[in-house]
Design a protein around this motif. Structure first.
Motif, PDB file in Angstrom:
ATOM      1  N   TYR A 171      49.915  -3.590  44.958  1.00 52.89           N
ATOM      2  CA  TYR A 171      48.476  -3.746  44.803  1.00 52.89           C
ATOM      3  C   TYR A 171      48.113  -4.884  43.844  1.00 52.89           C
ATOM      4  O   TYR A 171      46.987  -5.387  43.874  1.00 52.89           O
ATOM      5  CB  TYR A 171      47.860  -2.443  44.303  1.00 52.89           C
ATOM      6  CG  TYR A 171      47.782  -1.376  45.381  1.00 52.89           C
ATOM      7  CD1 TYR A 171      46.675  -1.301  46.228  1.00 52.89           C
ATOM      8  CD2 TYR A 171      48.817  -0.459  45.560  1.00 52.89           C
ATOM      9  CE1 TYR A 171      46.611  -0.332  47.212  1.00 52.89           C
ATOM     10  CE2 TYR A 171      48.752   0.513  46.548  1.00 52.89           C
ATOM     11  CZ  TYR A 171      47.642   0.574  47.388  1.00 52.89           C
ATOM     12  OH  TYR A 171      47.573   1.533  48.361  1.00 52.89           O
ATOM     13  N   TRP A 230      53.360  -0.990  49.198  1.00 50.30           N
ATOM     14  CA  TRP A 230      52.373  -2.054  49.035  1.00 50.30           C
ATOM     15  C   TRP A 230      52.188  -2.390  47.546  1.00 50.30           C
ATOM     16  O   TRP A 230      51.975  -1.515  46.723  1.00 50.30           O
ATOM     17  CB  TRP A 230      51.034  -1.636  49.647  1.00 50.30           C
ATOM     18  CG  TRP A 230      49.930  -2.635  49.513  1.00 50.30           C
ATOM     19  CD1 TRP A 230      48.880  -2.568  48.667  1.00 50.30           C
ATOM     20  CD2 TRP A 230      49.813  -3.857  50.232  1.00 50.30           C
ATOM     21  NE1 TRP A 230      48.075  -3.661  48.814  1.00 50.30           N
ATOM     22  CE2 TRP A 230      48.632  -4.481  49.788  1.00 50.30           C
ATOM     23  CE3 TRP A 230      50.581  -4.496  51.217  1.00 50.30           C
ATOM     24  CZ2 TRP A 230      48.207  -5.710  50.275  1.00 50.30           C
ATOM     25  CZ3 TRP A 230      50.139  -5.713  51.704  1.00 50.30           C
ATOM     26  CH2 TRP A 230      48.975  -6.300  51.241  1.00 50.30           C
ATOM     27  N   ASP A 283      43.479   0.235  50.991  1.00 47.40           N
ATOM     28  CA  ASP A 283      42.446   0.274  49.967  1.00 47.40           C
ATOM     29  C   ASP A 283      42.139   1.707  49.545  1.00 47.40           C
ATOM     30  O   ASP A 283      41.813   1.958  48.373  1.00 47.40           O
ATOM     31  CB  ASP A 283      41.169  -0.405  50.475  1.00 47.40           C
ATOM     32  CG  ASP A 283      41.379  -1.894  50.715  1.00 47.40           C
ATOM     33  OD1 ASP A 283      42.345  -2.445  50.139  1.00 47.40           O
ATOM     34  OD2 ASP A 283      40.602  -2.477  51.497  1.00 47.40           O
ATOM     35  N   SER A 289      51.811   3.443  51.680  1.00 48.11           N
ATOM     36  CA  SER A 289      51.150   2.850  50.513  1.00 48.11           C
ATOM     37  C   SER A 289      52.118   2.635  49.366  1.00 48.11           C
ATOM     38  O   SER A 289      51.859   1.800  48.468  1.00 48.11           O
ATOM     39  CB  SER A 289      49.991   3.740  50.056  1.00 48.11           C
ATOM     40  OG  SER A 289      49.010   3.838  51.073  1.00 48.11           O
ATOM     41  N   LYS A 333      49.016  -8.073  46.095  1.00 47.91           N
ATOM     42  CA  LYS A 333      48.426  -7.972  47.425  1.00 47.91           C
ATOM     43  C   LYS A 333      49.417  -8.354  48.535  1.00 47.91           C
ATOM     44  O   LYS A 333      49.129  -9.131  49.443  1.00 47.91           O
ATOM     45  CB  LYS A 333      47.197  -8.859  47.558  1.00 47.91           C
ATOM     46  CG  LYS A 333      46.089  -8.587  46.549  1.00 47.91           C
ATOM     47  CD  LYS A 333      45.521  -7.172  46.702  1.00 47.91           C
ATOM     48  CE  LYS A 333      44.431  -6.924  45.694  1.00 47.91           C
ATOM     49  NZ  LYS A 333      43.836  -5.540  45.844  1.00 47.91           N
ATOM     50  N   GLN A 351      44.344  -2.350  56.447  1.00 49.12           N
ATOM     51  CA  GLN A 351      43.837  -2.752  55.147  1.00 49.12           C
ATOM     52  C   GLN A 351      42.931  -1.676  54.560  1.00 49.12           C
ATOM     53  O   GLN A 351      42.962  -1.418  53.349  1.00 49.12           O
ATOM     54  CB  GLN A 351      43.073  -4.072  55.285  1.00 49.12           C
ATOM     55  CG  GLN A 351      42.612  -4.660  53.954  1.00 49.12           C
ATOM     56  CD  GLN A 351      43.769  -4.975  53.039  1.00 49.12           C
ATOM     57  OE1 GLN A 351      44.757  -5.569  53.467  1.00 49.12           O
ATOM     58  NE2 GLN A 351      43.669  -4.601  51.772  1.00 49.12           N
ATOM     59  N   ARG A 352      42.149  -1.016  55.396  1.00 53.59           N
ATOM     60  CA  ARG A 352      41.273   0.049  54.920  1.00 53.59           C
ATOM     61  C   ARG A 352      42.094   1.221  54.376  1.00 53.59           C
ATOM     62  O   ARG A 352      41.749   1.792  53.341  1.00 53.59           O
ATOM     63  CB  ARG A 352      40.377   0.506  56.078  1.00 53.59           C
ATOM     64  CG  ARG A 352      39.473   1.663  55.745  1.00 53.59           C
ATOM     65  CD  ARG A 352      38.473   1.313  54.686  1.00 53.59           C
ATOM     66  NE  ARG A 352      37.545   2.400  54.453  1.00 53.59           N
ATOM     67  CZ  ARG A 352      36.688   2.457  53.429  1.00 53.59           C
ATOM     68  NH1 ARG A 352      36.659   1.467  52.523  1.00 53.59           N
ATOM     69  NH2 ARG A 352      35.857   3.460  53.297  1.00 53.59           N
ATOM     70  N   ARG A 362      44.353   3.984  49.484  1.00 47.52           N
ATOM     71  CA  ARG A 362      45.604   4.513  48.944  1.00 47.52           C
ATOM     72  C   ARG A 362      46.007   5.809  49.667  1.00 47.52           C
ATOM     73  O   ARG A 362      46.227   6.865  49.052  1.00 47.52           O
ATOM     74  CB  ARG A 362      45.496   4.757  47.438  1.00 47.52           C
ATOM     75  CG  ARG A 362      45.239   3.496  46.646  1.00 47.52           C
ATOM     76  CD  ARG A 362      45.110   3.772  45.161  1.00 47.52           C
ATOM     77  NE  ARG A 362      44.834   2.568  44.413  1.00 47.52           N
ATOM     78  CZ  ARG A 362      45.783   1.778  43.881  1.00 47.52           C
ATOM     79  NH1 ARG A 362      47.061   2.111  44.016  1.00 47.52           N
ATOM     80  NH2 ARG A 362      45.439   0.684  43.217  1.00 47.52           N
TER      81      ARG A 362
END
Length: 202
Positions: free
Chosen positions: A195, A193, A180, A190, A198, A176-177, A182
């Motif tokens: 955004y 994903w 976040d 990425s 989510k 998750q980090r 990117r």
């Protein structure tokens, strides 16, 4: 009668030194060639005499065993350079003398004995499989087993506990980090994903 060379040298004094120098160099070259020829002649005679002495058994030069023909059973070369049996017993010597006569007088056992004098194995025996693969597999399995025991011993007594960074909860937070931040948004994970929603893109 006057020597033409001396007359030429007398008329040209400067040439006299050059002539004598060249003449001396020619004599030295001739002497060197004669000396080299003499040395080569002596070396050749010495080699011939040594070869003769070796053949005569005088022991001047030692013949190593690895330079002599050896016996090998090979399917690609079924006719070895030498016979299998080199030192014949009295019975084998009698059989070899009998071999010189008619082969019709030889029995089957005698023919087989004559064959075994020249060859250790027949072509069929050389082509026959062996059980050597069993010992090879046993050695490999033994080595793998010992290696596994060493690894287990290291896991128990050498290495410490597994770091908390390998736990599933920590890996989820790490993922998750990275999303976040990117990480690698062009060709990395990425890109997959979403955004806005989510969640991973379908």
């Amino acid at each position: 009668m006057t020597d033409p060379i001396k007359s030429y040298v007398a008329l040209f004094p400067v040439t006299k030194v050059r002539f004598l120098s060249h003449h001396r160099q020619a004599e030295q070259a001739t002497h060197s060639r004669m000396l080299a020829t003499r040395v080569l002649s002596l070396v050749g005679k010495r080699a011939i005499s040594t070869s003769v002495c070796v053949r005569g058994g005088h022991g001047v030069a030692k013949v190593e065993e690895y330079t002599l023909p050896a016996y090998f059973d090979r399917r690609e070369n079924p006719l070895p350079d030498i016979s299998y049996v080199q030192n014949l017993s009295p019975e084998q010597m009698t059989l070899k003398e009998k071999e010189k006569g008619s082969w019709a007088a030889l029995s089957k056992e005698e023919k087989i004995a004559l064959y075994r004098i020249s060859f250790k194995q027949s072509f069929a025996e050389m082509s026959q499989g062996s059980s050597e693969w069993k010992s090879v597999c046993a050695g490999i399995m033994l080595f793998i087993g010992l290696t596994g025991l060493v690894v287990l011993w290291q896991r128990k007594y050498v290495y410490g506990a597994v770091p908390h960074t390998f736990e599933a909860e920590y890996k989820e937070k790490e993922l998750q980090r990275m999303l976040d931040m990117r990480i690698n948004p062009v060709e990395g994970f990425s890109v997959n994903w979403d955004y806005e929603n989510k969640q991973w893109k379908k």
